[in-house]
Design a protein around this motif. Structure first.
Motif, PDB file in Angstrom:
ATOM      1  N   VAL A   1      -3.391 -10.004  34.613  1.00 50.58           N
ATOM      2  CA  VAL A   1      -4.083  -8.951  33.881  1.00 50.58           C
ATOM      3  C   VAL A   1      -5.546  -9.354  33.804  1.00 50.58           C
ATOM      4  CG1 VAL A   1      -4.234  -7.688  31.718  1.00 50.58           C
ATOM      5  CG2 VAL A   1      -2.007  -8.450  32.557  1.00 50.58           C
ATOM      6  N   ARG A   2      -6.384  -8.522  34.402  1.00 45.05           N
ATOM      7  CA  ARG A   2      -7.823  -8.811  34.445  1.00 45.05           C
ATOM      8  C   ARG A   2      -8.591  -7.823  33.562  1.00 45.05           C
ATOM      9  NH1 ARG A   2      -6.282 -10.336  39.689  1.00 45.05           N
ATOM     10  NH2 ARG A   2      -7.061 -12.379  40.215  1.00 45.05           N
ATOM     11  N   ARG A   3      -9.755  -8.257  33.144  1.00 52.26           N
ATOM     12  CA  ARG A   3     -10.624  -7.375  32.365  1.00 52.26           C
ATOM     13  C   ARG A   3     -11.081  -6.231  33.264  1.00 52.26           C
ATOM     14  NH1 ARG A   3     -16.000  -9.720  29.696  1.00 52.26           N
ATOM     15  NH2 ARG A   3     -16.417 -10.129  31.884  1.00 52.26           N
ATOM     16  N   PRO A   4     -10.980  -4.992  32.779  1.00 52.33           N
ATOM     17  CA  PRO A   4     -11.377  -3.852  33.603  1.00 52.33           C
ATOM     18  C   PRO A   4     -12.880  -3.849  33.878  1.00 52.33           C
ATOM     19  CG  PRO A   4     -10.437  -3.132  31.499  1.00 52.33           C
ATOM     20  CD  PRO A   4     -10.477  -4.612  31.480  1.00 52.33           C
ATOM     21  N   THR A   5     -13.252  -3.084  34.917  1.00 48.06           N
ATOM     22  CA  THR A   5     -14.671  -2.939  35.254  1.00 48.06           C
ATOM     23  C   THR A   5     -15.122  -1.488  35.198  1.00 48.06           C
ATOM     24  OG1 THR A   5     -14.094  -2.838  37.593  1.00 48.06           O
ATOM     25  CG2 THR A   5     -14.700  -5.006  36.715  1.00 48.06           C
ATOM     26  N   THR A   6     -14.173  -0.573  34.914  1.00 47.84           N
ATOM     27  CA  THR A   6     -14.515   0.842  34.777  1.00 47.84           C
ATOM     28  C   THR A   6     -13.775   1.409  33.567  1.00 47.84           C
ATOM     29  OG1 THR A   6     -12.657   1.651  36.109  1.00 47.84           O
ATOM     30  CG2 THR A   6     -14.709   1.089  37.296  1.00 47.84           C
ATOM     31  N   THR A   7     -14.243   2.535  33.084  1.00 50.88           N
ATOM     32  CA  THR A   7     -13.583   3.200  31.960  1.00 50.88           C
ATOM     33  C   THR A   7     -12.181   3.650  32.347  1.00 50.88           C
ATOM     34  OG1 THR A   7     -15.729   3.921  31.121  1.00 50.88           O
ATOM     35  CG2 THR A   7     -13.795   5.095  30.294  1.00 50.88           C
ATOM     36  N   PHE A   8     -12.018   4.153  33.578  1.00 48.23           N
ATOM     37  CA  PHE A   8     -10.699   4.558  34.053  1.00 48.23           C
ATOM     38  C   PHE A   8      -9.721   3.383  34.009  1.00 48.23           C
ATOM     39  CE2 PHE A   8      -7.571   4.899  37.479  1.00 48.23           C
ATOM     40  CZ  PHE A   8      -6.944   6.080  37.131  1.00 48.23           C
ATOM     41  N   ALA A   9     -10.147   2.231  34.538  1.00 45.95           N
ATOM     42  CA  ALA A   9      -9.293   1.031  34.545  1.00 45.95           C
ATOM     43  C   ALA A   9      -9.012   0.558  33.120  1.00 45.95           C
ATOM     44  CB  ALA A   9      -9.936  -0.073  35.369  1.00 45.95           C
ATOM     45  N   GLN A  10      -9.981   0.705  32.231  1.00 48.17           N
ATOM     46  CA  GLN A  10      -9.788   0.301  30.836  1.00 48.17           C
ATOM     47  C   GLN A  10      -8.736   1.180  30.160  1.00 48.17           C
ATOM     48  OE1 GLN A  10     -13.169   0.764  28.192  1.00 48.17           O
ATOM     49  NE2 GLN A  10     -12.484  -0.965  26.960  1.00 48.17           N
ATOM     50  N   ASN A  11      -8.807   2.475  30.396  1.00 40.32           N
ATOM     51  CA  ASN A  11      -7.811   3.390  29.815  1.00 40.32           C
ATOM     52  C   ASN A  11      -6.412   3.095  30.348  1.00 40.32           C
ATOM     53  OD1 ASN A  11      -9.781   4.642  28.297  1.00 40.32           O
ATOM     54  ND2 ASN A  11     -10.141   6.245  29.803  1.00 40.32           N
ATOM     55  N   LYS A  12      -6.306   2.821  31.644  1.00 40.73           N
ATOM     56  CA  LYS A  12      -5.010   2.482  32.249  1.00 40.73           C
ATOM     57  C   LYS A  12      -4.464   1.191  31.638  1.00 40.73           C
ATOM     58  CE  LYS A  12      -4.440   0.670  36.495  1.00 40.73           C
ATOM     59  NZ  LYS A  12      -4.411   0.566  37.967  1.00 40.73           N
ATOM     60  N   LEU A  13      -5.322   0.190  31.481  1.00 46.77           N
ATOM     61  CA  LEU A  13      -4.896  -1.075  30.885  1.00 46.77           C
ATOM     62  C   LEU A  13      -4.430  -0.860  29.444  1.00 46.77           C
ATOM     63  CD1 LEU A  13      -4.556  -4.155  30.934  1.00 46.77           C
ATOM     64  CD2 LEU A  13      -6.972  -4.327  30.266  1.00 46.77           C
ATOM     65  N   GLN A  14      -5.133  -0.057  28.667  1.00 42.71           N
ATOM     66  CA  GLN A  14      -4.746   0.191  27.283  1.00 42.71           C
ATOM     67  C   GLN A  14      -3.367   0.845  27.199  1.00 42.71           C
ATOM     68  OE1 GLN A  14      -6.211  -0.982  24.544  1.00 42.71           O
ATOM     69  NE2 GLN A  14      -7.643  -1.969  25.939  1.00 42.71           N
ATOM     70  N   ARG A  15      -3.092   1.802  28.083  1.00 43.34           N
ATOM     71  CA  ARG A  15      -1.760   2.438  28.103  1.00 43.34           C
ATOM     72  C   ARG A  15      -0.686   1.410  28.425  1.00 43.34           C
ATOM     73  NH1 ARG A  15      -4.677   6.222  30.986  1.00 43.34           N
ATOM     74  NH2 ARG A  15      -3.759   5.528  32.961  1.00 43.34           N
ATOM     75  N   ARG A  16      -0.938   0.557  29.410  1.00 43.87           N
ATOM     76  CA  ARG A  16       0.045  -0.452  29.807  1.00 43.87           C
ATOM     77  C   ARG A  16       0.230  -1.516  28.731  1.00 43.87           C
ATOM     78  NH1 ARG A  16      -1.037  -1.327  36.295  1.00 43.87           N
ATOM     79  NH2 ARG A  16      -0.248   0.716  36.920  1.00 43.87           N
ATOM     80  N   LEU A  17      -0.846  -1.902  28.060  1.00 41.25           N
ATOM     81  CA  LEU A  17      -0.733  -2.881  26.976  1.00 41.25           C
ATOM     82  C   LEU A  17       0.080  -2.316  25.814  1.00 41.25           C
ATOM     83  CD1 LEU A  17      -4.318  -4.397  26.956  1.00 41.25           C
ATOM     84  CD2 LEU A  17      -2.195  -5.573  27.580  1.00 41.25           C
ATOM     85  N   LYS A  18      -0.081  -1.033  25.539  1.00 41.21           N
ATOM     86  CA  LYS A  18       0.700  -0.398  24.474  1.00 41.21           C
ATOM     87  C   LYS A  18       2.188  -0.423  24.835  1.00 41.21           C
ATOM     88  CE  LYS A  18       1.104   3.787  21.752  1.00 41.21           C
ATOM     89  NZ  LYS A  18       0.584   5.113  21.463  1.00 41.21           N
ATOM     90  N   LEU A  19       2.519  -0.122  26.100  1.00 40.93           N
ATOM     91  CA  LEU A  19       3.910  -0.185  26.552  1.00 40.93           C
ATOM     92  C   LEU A  19       4.458  -1.607  26.432  1.00 40.93           C
ATOM     93  CD1 LEU A  19       3.768   2.094  29.719  1.00 40.93           C
ATOM     94  CD2 LEU A  19       4.960   2.569  27.565  1.00 40.93           C
ATOM     95  N   TYR A  20       3.666  -2.582  26.839  1.00 42.29           N
ATOM     96  CA  TYR A  20       4.081  -3.982  26.745  1.00 42.29           C
ATOM     97  C   TYR A  20       4.356  -4.362  25.290  1.00 42.29           C
ATOM     98  CZ  TYR A  20       3.717  -9.068  26.602  1.00 42.29           C
ATOM     99  OH  TYR A  20       3.935 -10.405  26.355  1.00 42.29           O
ATOM    100  N   ALA A  21       3.434  -4.028  24.404  1.00 41.53           N
ATOM    101  CA  ALA A  21       3.589  -4.380  22.989  1.00 41.53           C
ATOM    102  C   ALA A  21       4.819  -3.695  22.394  1.00 41.53           C
ATOM    103  CB  ALA A  21       2.329  -4.003  22.212  1.00 41.53           C
ATOM    104  N   GLN A  22       5.038  -2.439  22.752  1.00 33.94           N
ATOM    105  CA  GLN A  22       6.208  -1.723  22.233  1.00 33.94           C
ATOM    106  C   GLN A  22       7.498  -2.338  22.763  1.00 33.94           C
ATOM    107  OE1 GLN A  22       5.163   2.257  23.428  1.00 33.94           O
ATOM    108  NE2 GLN A  22       4.377   2.767  21.400  1.00 33.94           N
ATOM    109  N   ASP A  23       7.555  -2.621  24.062  1.00 35.40           N
ATOM    110  CA  ASP A  23       8.758  -3.224  24.644  1.00 35.40           C
ATOM    111  C   ASP A  23       9.020  -4.616  24.096  1.00 35.40           C
ATOM    112  OD1 ASP A  23       9.228  -1.003  26.174  1.00 35.40           O
ATOM    113  OD2 ASP A  23       8.687  -1.935  28.093  1.00 35.40           O
ATOM    114  N   ARG A  24       7.975  -5.394  23.914  1.00 30.90           N
ATOM    115  CA  ARG A  24       8.122  -6.797  23.534  1.00 30.90           C
ATOM    116  C   ARG A  24       8.434  -6.979  22.046  1.00 30.90           C
ATOM    117  NH1 ARG A  24       9.904 -10.553  22.513  1.00 30.90           N
ATOM    118  NH2 ARG A  24       9.138 -12.662  22.447  1.00 30.90           N
ATOM    119  N   TRP A  25       7.752  -6.231  21.181  1.00 23.99           N
ATOM    120  CA  TRP A  25       7.846  -6.539  19.751  1.00 23.99           C
ATOM    121  C   TRP A  25       8.348  -5.407  18.863  1.00 23.99           C
ATOM    122  CZ3 TRP A  25       3.168  -8.337  22.196  1.00 23.99           C
ATOM    123  CH2 TRP A  25       3.171  -9.694  22.434  1.00 23.99           C
ATOM    124  N   CYS A  26       8.234  -4.174  19.260  1.00 22.82           N
ATOM    125  CA  CYS A  26       8.554  -3.060  18.350  1.00 22.82           C
ATOM    126  C   CYS A  26      10.053  -2.788  18.276  1.00 22.82           C
ATOM    127  CB  CYS A  26       7.807  -1.798  18.776  1.00 22.82           C
ATOM    128  SG  CYS A  26       6.024  -1.937  18.521  1.00 22.82           S
TER     129      CYS A  26
END
Length: 163
Positions: A126-151
């Motif tokens: 997982v790398r730091r994004p370089t565009t707003t599009f990539a940042q939004n995609k990463l945020q969606r995926r991180l939310k899925l990860y957090a929900q799957d892992r801990w919620c």
């Protein structure tokens, strides 16, 4: 100068923060007499998320912090940065029970997160994004990860992302 030192590198921009782990080293000689050189530091994204964790327990004190260690155990593969009782959501109930709620801020461990991203999307790091599009995609995926892992239900506790 001779002595013991701890070094940590970090960089922050609009797309987030990357940082290294702390590296400790000892300098024995003065400058010019064979002092040491730090050859590399590995940087990883700093990703934090906040959760609301609640349950009903038997007891009489709303301010009871007895359960903090139980809550911390839910987030074993993350670093708990902050944990606090959400007093306005804690309520005494009938039969000496209490509803108790904590707000928990964690920093995610990169290795389990990288494994999840690799299994789910074929991205091993997982790398730091370089565009707003990539940042939004990463945020969606991180939310899925957090929900799957801990919620969800974790023992006696109900865990959800803070919105």
């Amino acid at each position: 100068m001779p002595g013991s030192y701890t070094v940590q590198a970090f960089h922050h921009n609009n797309f987030g923060t990357i940082k290294s782990t702390r590296q400790e080293f000892d300098v024995i000689n003065s400058i010019g007499n064979g002092s040491i050189e730090i050859s590399s530091l590995t940087l990883a994204m700093e990703i934090k998320e906040t959760f609301i964790v609640n349950t009903v327990k038997v007891g009489i004190f709303i301010d009871d912090l007895t359960y903090i260690n139980e809550v911390i155990q839910i987030f074993q593969d993350a670093q708990v940065e902050e944990i606090s009782l959400v007093k306005e959501e804690c309520k005494l109930m009938n039969d000496n029970n209490k509803h108790i709620t904590f707000k928990v801020l964690i920093e995610m461990d990169p290795q389990p997160m990288n494994n999840y991203f690799n299994e789910s999307w074929g991205e091993g790091i997982v790398r730091r994004p370089t565009t707003t599009f990539a940042q939004n995609k990463l945020q969606r995926r991180l939310k899925l990860y957090a929900q799957d892992r801990w919620c969800g239900r974790k023992g006696d506790w109900n865990v959800k992302l803070k919105t």
